[in-house]
Design an enzyme around this catalytic site. Structure first.
Site, short mmCIF file in Angstrom:
data_model
loop_
_atom_site.label_atom_id
_atom_site.label_comp_id
_atom_site.label_asym_id
_atom_site.label_seq_id
_atom_site.Cartn_x
_atom_site.Cartn_y
_atom_site.Cartn_z
N GLY A 12 33.98 53.69 0.26
CA GLY A 12 32.62 53.15 0.31
C GLY A 12 32.62 51.78 0.96
N ASP A 13 31.43 51.25 1.19
CA ASP A 13 31.27 49.90 1.77
C ASP A 13 31.88 49.78 3.17
OD1 ASP A 13 30.06 48.97 -0.63
OD2 ASP A 13 32.06 48.82 -1.51
N LYS A 16 28.10 51.65 6.56
CA LYS A 16 27.33 52.82 7.01
C LYS A 16 25.89 52.44 7.33
CE LYS A 16 28.49 54.93 3.19
NZ LYS A 16 29.55 54.05 2.69
N ASN A 38 23.69 53.40 -6.78
CA ASN A 38 25.03 52.80 -6.79
C ASN A 38 25.38 52.34 -5.37
OD1 ASN A 38 25.05 55.49 -6.01
ND2 ASN A 38 26.97 56.02 -7.01
N GLN A 224 28.58 55.99 -0.50
CA GLN A 224 29.97 55.86 -0.98
C GLN A 224 30.95 56.29 0.13
OE1 GLN A 224 27.74 57.64 -3.54
NE2 GLN A 224 27.17 55.53 -3.87
N THR A 300 25.81 46.15 -4.20
CA THR A 300 25.01 46.56 -5.36
C THR A 300 25.29 45.68 -6.57
OG1 THR A 300 24.93 48.82 -4.58
CG2 THR A 300 24.56 48.51 -6.93
N THR A 301 26.56 45.43 -6.86
CA THR A 301 26.89 44.70 -8.09
C THR A 301 27.31 43.26 -7.82
OG1 THR A 301 29.16 45.49 -7.93
CG2 THR A 301 27.65 46.80 -9.28
N GLY A 302 27.56 42.90 -6.56
CA GLY A 302 27.99 41.54 -6.24
C GLY A 302 29.45 41.28 -6.60
N ARG A 305 35.15 42.44 -3.57
CA ARG A 305 35.86 43.66 -3.19
C ARG A 305 37.34 43.38 -3.03
NH1 ARG A 305 31.45 44.81 1.39
NH2 ARG A 305 29.84 45.72 0.09
N ASP A 333 35.54 42.35 14.07
CA ASP A 333 35.58 40.90 14.30
C ASP A 333 36.29 40.16 13.16
OD1 ASP A 333 33.17 41.98 13.04
OD2 ASP A 333 32.67 39.90 12.66
N SER A 413 31.85 48.21 15.98
CA SER A 413 30.92 47.16 15.53
C SER A 413 31.68 45.84 15.43
CB SER A 413 30.33 47.57 14.18
OG SER A 413 29.62 46.48 13.64
P1 IMP Z 1 29.50 54.99 -10.13
O1 IMP Z 1 29.19 55.65 -8.83
O2 IMP Z 1 28.54 53.88 -10.48
O3 IMP Z 1 29.69 55.96 -11.23
O4 IMP Z 1 30.92 54.25 -9.98
C1 IMP Z 1 32.14 54.96 -9.81
C2 IMP Z 1 33.06 54.24 -8.82
O5 IMP Z 1 32.50 54.32 -7.50
C3 IMP Z 1 33.25 52.76 -9.10
O6 IMP Z 1 34.56 52.39 -8.69
C4 IMP Z 1 32.25 52.09 -8.18
O7 IMP Z 1 32.62 50.77 -7.86
C5 IMP Z 1 32.35 53.02 -6.98
N1 IMP Z 1 31.13 53.03 -6.15
C6 IMP Z 1 29.96 53.63 -6.43
N2 IMP Z 1 29.09 53.48 -5.43
C7 IMP Z 1 29.72 52.79 -4.49
C8 IMP Z 1 29.34 52.35 -3.18
O8 IMP Z 1 28.24 52.59 -2.68
N3 IMP Z 1 30.28 51.65 -2.49
C9 IMP Z 1 31.52 51.41 -2.99
N4 IMP Z 1 31.92 51.81 -4.18
C10 IMP Z 1 31.03 52.49 -4.93
#
Ligand code: IMP
Length: 428
Positions: A12-13, A16, A38, A224, A300-302, A305, A333, A413
């Site tokens: 994820g991250d 996208k 999420n 994700q 999302t959560t700040g 990473r 970059d 990018s």
């Molecule tokens: P959940 O999706 O909130 O149940 O989280 C499960 C795992 O997926 C955790 O490690 C989160 O940090 C990760 N996660 C969920 N959504 C994302 C996302 O959009 N980007 C990166 N990690 C994510």
């Protein structure tokens, strides 16, 4: 006519949001097919930053945006996001945003159970986003979920809730030592969400398929990343949906025949939020450099990473699982200024070199990355707009990725802005 799926190839991250925003120009419809709030998709247009969690990233390109049946939707968050976009001058209404009637609704008990369950797990926690995603998908497959078609029927909602709450409150009070949730409060709140959202709720499968029949182009926006996929990811440190390209079909109500291309988004290095194994994770000043320069905080959560070198074992796994047709490399970059770059080409496990991701979590945690080292580049590449103008060392890094993953790079990018991009091949 092209219908393209975009997926993350790592955890994820990958960036996208920017690529979906960029390619949405060529699409008529942009569809989210899994996950929920999420996700946090960041877009920068004319220096202005937008983050969306539920509304597809095509909204800034004024395209029809669809939330498919495979998404789990927190109605409060969706309404807040609509209001936020409106306040930023982006018009959002039932003519350009649709929610599938079969999509499942994230309820207050899902969020509460998500957070309390993580607390109860202590050191064994998954590190979820606490948005109720897992518990909502749990109820979906256990056939006790509430879908939008039920949300907009007040009598049915009341009836279903009274049965569901008996079980949820038992778990909350007796197992998780939390306060019970009252049905009356939920009904008052959710009946008002239902009234506001009713005009947005449609049978989106019919709309998408009719549009494709009429020659319109669709962009399917994954959330994700591949290694958070509930089947193919680093289980149990995964999210609760299928994040791979195949789910673009199940999660939006189209058949696989309509898909014409699948772009895997690859961050030029690797990051991960939450818990779980991460073979190329860096715990030194290089990791800190990447974290700071890349501003690597979860959208999302700040949360900070975790950062590490690019891992082509993950990428080849993603290429196979998604049938990737092209790659989009993001945040290239950020690597500028590093003397030497490393690319993981395999794992050393029990004295052998392996190139597949082991299914067992203990085995993956025991894998030691095997690296290919390459010289880095000193230059700031963010103003470069053509492949040939990139420093030799940057081009070599990209060519090495193409060679190891065996998939062509279509997009590069070099900055967060829509224009800070080198497009080698437009998948549309
Ligand atoms: P959940 O999706 O909130 O149940 O989280 C499960 C795992 O997926 C955790 O490690 C989160 O940090 C990760 N996660 C969920 N959504 C994302 C996302 O959009 N980007 C990166 N990690 C994510």
């Amino acid at each position: 006519m092209a219908n393209i799926v975009i997926v993350g190839t790592q955890w994820g991250d990958e960036g996208k949001g920017k690529i979906v925003d960029l390619l949405a120009e060529y699409a008529d419809i942009v569809v989210r097919f899994q996950g929920g709030n999420n996700a946090g998709h960041t877009m920068v247009v004319n220096g202005e930053k937008f983050i969306s969690h539920l509304v597809p990233s095509g909204i800034l390109q004024k395209k029809l945006c669809v939330i498919g049946n495979g998404v789990v939707v927190d109605p409060q968050v969706l309404l807040e996001e609509i209001d936020y976009l409106e306040s930023r001058g982006v018009s959002v209404g039932p003519d350009n945003l649709m929610v599938c009637e079969k999509a499942h609704v994230i309820m207050p008990y899902h969020k509460k159970i998500d957070v309390c369950m993580e607390n109860k797990k202590g050191d064994c926690k998954i590190g979820t986003t606490g948005r109720g995603i897992g518990p909502c998908y749990d109820d979906k497959v256990s056939r006790r979920g509430i879908r939008f078609v039920e949300l907009v029927d007040p009598d049915l909602l009341k009836e279903k809730l009274s049965v569901i709450l008996e079980e949820k409150n038992f778990i909350l009070e007796k197992y998780l030592s939390c306060e019970a949730i009252s049905s009356e409060n939920i009904l008052n709140e959710f009946n008002s969400y239902a009234k506001r959202l009713a005009p947005f709720i449609k049978n989106v499968s019919v709309i998408i398929n009719n549009a494709i029949r009429d020659g319109k182009q669709v962009l399917f926006e994954g959330a994700q990343g591949t290694h958070l996929d509930v089947d193919h990811g680093t289980y149990p440190y995964v999210t609760s949906s299928n994040t791979v390209s195949g789910n673009a079909c199940c999660g939006s109500g189209v058949g696989p025949k309509v898909i014409t291309g699948i772009i895997g988004i690859v961050k030029a290095y690797t990051t991960r939020v939450g818990e779980g194994p991460f073979p190329t994770e860096l715990f030194d000043e290089t990791g800190e450099y990447i974290q700071k320069k890349g501003a690597e905080f979860g959208a999302t959560t700040g949360r900070k990473r975790r950062c590490g070198w690019l891992d082509t074992v993950l990428l080849t796994n993603a290429a196979r699982l998604n049938s990737l047709t092209g790659l989009a490399i993001t945040k290239l970059d950020v690597l500028g200024g590093l003397e030497t770059l490393k690319i993981c080409t395999g794992y050393e496990y029990k004295g052998k070199i392996i190139t597949e991701v082991p299914a067992g979590i203990k085995a993956l945690a025991a894998c030691k990355p095997v690296y290919e080292e390459m010289p880095g580049w000193k230059e700031d590449i963010s103003d470069i707009r053509s492949f040939k103008d990139l420093p030799d060392t940057t081009r070599n890094y990209l060519k090495m990725i193409e060679k190891l993953v065996d998939i062509p790079i279509d997009i590069i990018s070099v900055g967060p802005g829509r224009n800070e991009t080198i497009v080698l091949k437009n998948p549309f």
